[in-house]
Enzyme design. Structure first.
Site, short mmCIF file in Angstrom:
data_model
loop_
_atom_site.label_atom_id
_atom_site.label_comp_id
_atom_site.label_asym_id
_atom_site.label_seq_id
_atom_site.Cartn_x
_atom_site.Cartn_y
_atom_site.Cartn_z
N CYS B 252 0.81 -1.22 0.00
CA CYS B 252 0.00 0.00 0.00
C CYS B 252 0.84 1.27 0.00
O CYS B 252 0.31 2.37 -0.12
CB CYS B 252 -0.98 0.00 1.16
SG CYS B 252 -0.22 -0.43 2.73
N GLY B 545 17.07 50.12 49.99
CA GLY B 545 16.49 49.21 49.00
C GLY B 545 15.88 49.94 47.82
O GLY B 545 16.02 49.51 46.67
N THR B 598 21.18 51.33 54.46
CA THR B 598 20.36 50.79 55.55
C THR B 598 20.84 49.35 55.79
O THR B 598 21.47 48.75 54.91
CB THR B 598 18.86 50.75 55.22
OG1 THR B 598 18.66 49.97 54.04
CG2 THR B 598 18.30 52.15 55.00
N VAL B 610 11.89 46.07 42.92
CA VAL B 610 10.45 46.35 42.88
C VAL B 610 10.25 47.74 42.27
O VAL B 610 10.98 48.67 42.56
CB VAL B 610 9.85 46.31 44.30
CG1 VAL B 610 8.38 46.69 44.27
CG2 VAL B 610 10.02 44.93 44.90
N LYS B 619 2.26 47.20 41.19
CA LYS B 619 3.65 47.01 41.61
C LYS B 619 4.26 45.91 40.74
O LYS B 619 3.62 44.88 40.54
CB LYS B 619 3.63 46.57 43.07
CG LYS B 619 4.94 46.65 43.80
CD LYS B 619 4.75 46.14 45.23
CE LYS B 619 5.05 47.20 46.24
NZ LYS B 619 5.15 46.73 47.62
N HIS B 657 14.58 37.63 57.27
CA HIS B 657 15.24 37.07 56.08
C HIS B 657 16.05 35.83 56.46
O HIS B 657 15.98 34.78 55.80
CB HIS B 657 16.22 38.09 55.46
CG HIS B 657 15.54 39.22 54.74
ND1 HIS B 657 16.15 40.42 54.50
CD2 HIS B 657 14.30 39.32 54.20
CE1 HIS B 657 15.33 41.22 53.84
NE2 HIS B 657 14.19 40.57 53.66
#
Lengths: 91, 866
Positions: B252, B545, B598, B610, B619, B657
């Protein structure tokens, strides 16, 4: 045949012979019939057929058939043909 | 197969017997090893080879289709070539090992296979499938085409007897004696038949797929051939004749319509004629199309299948030369109006003159879609672009290049495809596979997946300079143009002048003063403009930051102006697998030196930034190690004037943290070392730095602690304390450190108890948060015998520290009304749950647990009562 008698079987060929023999004398058995398959690495077609025939003959539940020392490969073969529910497998 | 009568009880008993026997054999076979299997396969192959001609003659005698010599060759291919492919393949037990991925692949046999055999290639397909079944520890019940029942039964018998003689279980193969459609239907629906492998006509294939069982049905083709002008015409013509006349065209995959480029059309037909083809004139072509194709159905007439060209010519009254191999009929299009454009399993070939490549491709697509989707297509060309494009537009499992279609598709002869006698046609052909069906289709492959240890990392800035006057170290960095980014209070304190003093004298220094607040998109845009205007090669971020975050984003957009901040802020679960990648191609390069003013955020060493987009009211949080500053300056001279409140808030942030990184599910020995040291320094020096702001040692050590804690959480992340503090701080306008303080004792107690839900964590072998807290208690010398006692002592020590910093100890202490808090509570829990911070927490917080933690923070202290 005494209750709890254990039939040791050696090799694949011995399975069919032992189970056929037991089937022929099943009426004489009272209670439980135990086969020790710890010497059997694998089961052949004749063996499976004989086990199946004995299971069918004992289906009324008067005689319990226990298989000791069954390795997992043989157990799986029994599972594939639906025979694990027909026998007891004592630990 | 005309029998539609219901099965008799005897017939059902016969079929049940076959299945039962095959099932028992399959159970026995499941115990065989690879060696057991391979010992059986080889003699089967040899037996098939030995009987190849005998089986071919049986097939010819029974089916009256094809050519004896070709059928014998097919039998040999089905044995020798298939063996050559399977002999070294593992098909029992472990078949593949990937130690680097911790993956084992183990073969599980299928069990009983019901296998349909075709009339066109009966014995070769039977031999092939017997070998496949044994190699894979399966048993097979064969359902041959009724017109090939005897030759198939004989082929299966030869294979069976050889197999059993060499150790195969009795009953491994059986072949239906007088096959009917009802037999097939019964077996296809039998509960103990696990797979249907249907090689045959459309009816058998459709029945297989309709059974509801796993099935492989492989079916019809309609192979287009594109003979492109760059082809080797001599080779192409020989290949096409070889293929189309092989077994009288019964495979085939054989060629059906050859689409020939205009420029080589006439020469190609001349070559065909020269090598024994008869080129039909329009009248002959019309007669041919009306006789070999059924005008009612549009399909080939069965009477022509597998017949020789001369026989067909004689049958329809065409006068052809003796020994004519092939009848070629030009066609002007494809479809129902052009009958010869369909599949013709006999040596009749349609040809089409294509005026352009585009027309040729489209005509091939038309042929492919006229009953041949998924099967086979052939191209003759020396143009790689043509070959590739042909491969793209043809929907065919086998695209054969510069070789015969039928023999090429079988695999292993003209190419390196897997040898087969079953051609999968994919979903287009209604099949479950598009492969050349092979042993792997006869196996269930199980995967044993070992626990892997995910790669971890510890990524920090290249250089960190610390202790008093560490800023002096900037003099070692050459720069033609430096931008100092800071905020107004720091500029007023004279810190910019301090920095400027240590820059090399030949550096052009520019100062960008930005608002003392979280950076806004507008501020960043203006900053990037300034960086471009001065073509800076060095940025010094002097601030807390907010300033450092702003500088990170300005640098990102200065170096890669096309960076889409919103896209880069897309959420991710694993930073290594994140969808959005940060830009690596840069138009500018600028060193980023971050001098922290800081002692809390640690932004001078973190990969986070951010941004507030006031215009859009949202944000944007960015996280990528490419944001990490190149150089960090941890110089306590910049924090000596920090107000007491800020000292407390940032100091608490530092402690949280460290504590969260310490118990994070992403913690590692590298991060733990930093976390523990930061905790120790904070407990020892934060009270002094708070009470005696001029104490240089305390300030210096707290400045180091903040940076060390950030090294830990940059790589191990934070936890649920931050998720709670973010939500609460944003809702009630409470400074981050203060919000953290409200949650901390409760979060330690929460993480130290048995989780209601564990976090998936491949790197941790046990729940260890409580033990880590106990270890911290030991490190701080807090005493206690049991883990529970030590955890309680740690909570008490944290509460004592918070007391000394004069921070509010409960939400109630902040003056927030109970009613307002309760109204806000569901929203707070939702926002906290959406916060990504908790995804590294050792406990997966339930929404109800977040509510409970907020409630505890409302009431306040844990240790020593209210």
């Amino acid at each position: 045949m005494p209750v709890d008698s254990v039939w040791p079987i050696a090799g694949a060929e011995g399975v069919a012979r032992a189970f056929e023999d037991a089937a022929g004398r099943l009426e004489t058995v009272d209670g439980e019939l135990t086969f020790d398959l710890s010497g059997v690495r694998k089961v052949d077609v004749a063996g499976l057929r004989a086990m199946s025939a004995l299971a069918a003959k004992a289906a009324d539940g008067k005689v319990k058939i226990a298989l000791k020392g069954v390795n997992v490969d043989v157990y799986k073969a029994l599972k594939l043909v639906g025979l694990t529910t027909a026998f007891l497998f004592p630990v | 197969m005309a029998d539609h009568a219901p099965l008799s009880e005897d017939r059902i008993a016969y079929l049940e017997g076959l299945v039962s026997q095959a099932r028992t054999a399959a159970a026995v076979f499941s115990q065989y090893t690879q060696d057991d299997v391979d010992r059986i396969v080889k003699p089967m192959v040899l037996a098939g080879l030995e009987q190849a001609q005998y089986l071919a003659s049986l097939a010819i005698e029974e089916t009256r289709l094809g050519v004896l010599e070709d059928k014998a060759i097919k039998n040999m291919v089905a044995t020798e070539f298939v063996y050559n492919y399977v002999k070294d393949k593992r098909t029992v037990g472990v078949i593949n090992e990937f130690p680097e991925r911790g993956i084992l692949e183990i073969a599980e046999p299928i069990g009983v296979i019901f296998s349909v055999l075709p009339v066109t290639n009966p014995t070769s397909t039977a031999l092939f499938k017997c070998i496949m079944a044994i190699k894979t520890r399966n048993t097979a019940i064969f359902g041959p085409h009724p017109r090939a029942a005897k030759c198939c039964a004989e082929a299966v018998r030869i294979m069976y007897e050889t197999a059993v003689k060499n150790g195969a279980p009795e009953g491994v193969f059986t072949c239906l004696d007088t096959p009917t459609i009802e037999d097939n239907r019964y077996l296809m629906h039998h509960k103990d038949v696990r797979l249907i492998d249907a090689t045959g006509g459309p009816g058998a294939v459709k029945a297989a797929y309709s059974s509801g069982k796993p099935a492989m049905g492989v079916g019809a083709g309609n192979t287009p051939v594109y003979l492109e002008k760059s082809a080797d015409v001599d080779m192409a013509v020989v290949d096409i004749i070889t293929s189309k006349t092989f077994d009288n065209g019964t495979i085939c995959a054989s060629e059906q319509t050859v689409v020939i480029d205009d420029g080589i059309y006439d020469a190609t037909l001349e070559k065909f004629a020269e090598l024994g083809a008869h080129i039909c004139n329009p009248e002959e072509a019309a007669i041919l199309s009306q006789t070999v194709i059924d005008p009612e159905t549009g399909f080939m007439r069965p009477i022509a299948v597998g017949q020789a060209a001369a026989t067909i010519a004689q049958y329809i009254g065409l006068k052809v030369k003796p020994g004519t191999k092939l009848l070629i009929a030009p066609i002007a299009g494809v479809g129902r109006g052009h009958p010869l454009s369909v599949e013709k399993l006999f040596p009749v070939l349609a040809v089409y003159r294509a005026r352009s490549r585009e027309e040729a491709f489209k005509t091939c697509v038309d042929v492919n879609h006229l009953g041949g989707i998924g099967h086979t297509a052939v191209v003759f060309s020396s143009n790689e672009e043509v070959i590739r494009k042909f491969g793209e537009v043809m929907n065919a499992g086998r695209i054969i290049v510069n070789s015969p279609g039928s023999i090429g598709a079988l695999g292993g002869v003209y190419n390196d495809m897997v040898p087969t006698f079953s051609f999968g046609c994919g979903t287009g052909g209604g099949n479950s596979t598009m492969d050349n069906v092979n042993i792997y289709h006869y196996l269930n492959v199980k995967r044993v997946a070992r626990r892997t240890q995910a790669h971890m990392w510890f990524r920090v800035p290249n250089q960190i300079y610390f202790n008093m006057n560490a800023i002096e170290n900037i003099r070692q960095f050459p720069s033609r143009s430096t931008m100092i980014i800071t905020n107004p209070p720091l500029e007023r304190l004279g810190h910019v002048d301090t920095v400027r003093r240590y820059l090399p004298p030949d550096t052009a220094v520019h100062v960008l003063v930005i608002p003392d607040a979280e950076p806004e998109a507008k501020v960043v845009r203006e900053g990037v403009e300034a960086l471009n205007a001065y073509k800076v090669d060095q940025i010094i971020a002097l601030g807390g930051g907010s300033v450092i975050d702003a500088a990170k984003i300005m640098k990102l957009q200065y170096e890669a102006p096309s960076a889409d901040l919103e896209e880069l802020a897309a959420p991710f679960l694993d930073i290594r697998k994140r969808v959005v990648q940060y830009p690596t191609e840069k138009v500018h390069h600028a060193r980023l030196i971050a001098a922290a003013t800081t002692s809390g955020t640690g932004s001078e060493v973190t990969p986070f930034a951010v941004l507030i987009d006031k215009e859009a009211g949202r944000k944007i949080t960015l996280a990528d190690y490419s944001l990490t500053p190149d150089v960090a300056i941890v110089d306590p001279q910049f924090v000596m004037t920090m107000p007491k409140g800020l000292t407390a808030d940032t100091g608490i942030d530092c402690l949280v943290h460290a504590l969260e990184a310490g118990v994070s599910i992403h913690s590692s020995p590298y991060t733990e070392a930093n976390a523990m040291q930061a905790i120790r320094l904070t407990f020892r020096y934060l009270p002094t730095a708070y009470a005696q702001p001029d104490n240089v040692e305390a300030r210096s050590m707290m400045h180091n602690a903040a940076c060390i804690a950030a090294l830990a959480f940059s790589n191990a992340s934070v936890g649920v304390n931050h998720a709670l503090a973010h939500a609460f701080g944003a809702r009630f306008g409470v400074p981050h450190g203060r919000a953290n303080a409200l949650m901390l004792p409760h979060v330690i107690a929460y993480n130290a108890s048995v989780p209601s839900k564990f976090m998936p964590s491949p790197n941790q072998r046990a729940y260890v948060a409580h033990k880590k807290y106990a270890l911290i208690a030991d490190l701080l010398g807090l005493g206690g015998e049991t883990v529970e006692e030590k955890v309680n002592h740690l909570i008490a020590a944290v509460e004592a520290l918070l007391d000394r910093l004069d921070v509010p100890r409960s939400i109630a202490d902040l003056g927030i009304a109970r009613e307002e808090f309760q109204q806000a509570l569901p929203g707070l829990a939702k926002v906290a749950f959406d916060d990504p911070s908790w995804r590294s927490n050792p406990r997966m917080p339930l929404a109800t647990e977040l509510v409970e933690l907020f409630e505890r923070a409302w009431h306040g202290r844990r240790a020593g009562g209210q």
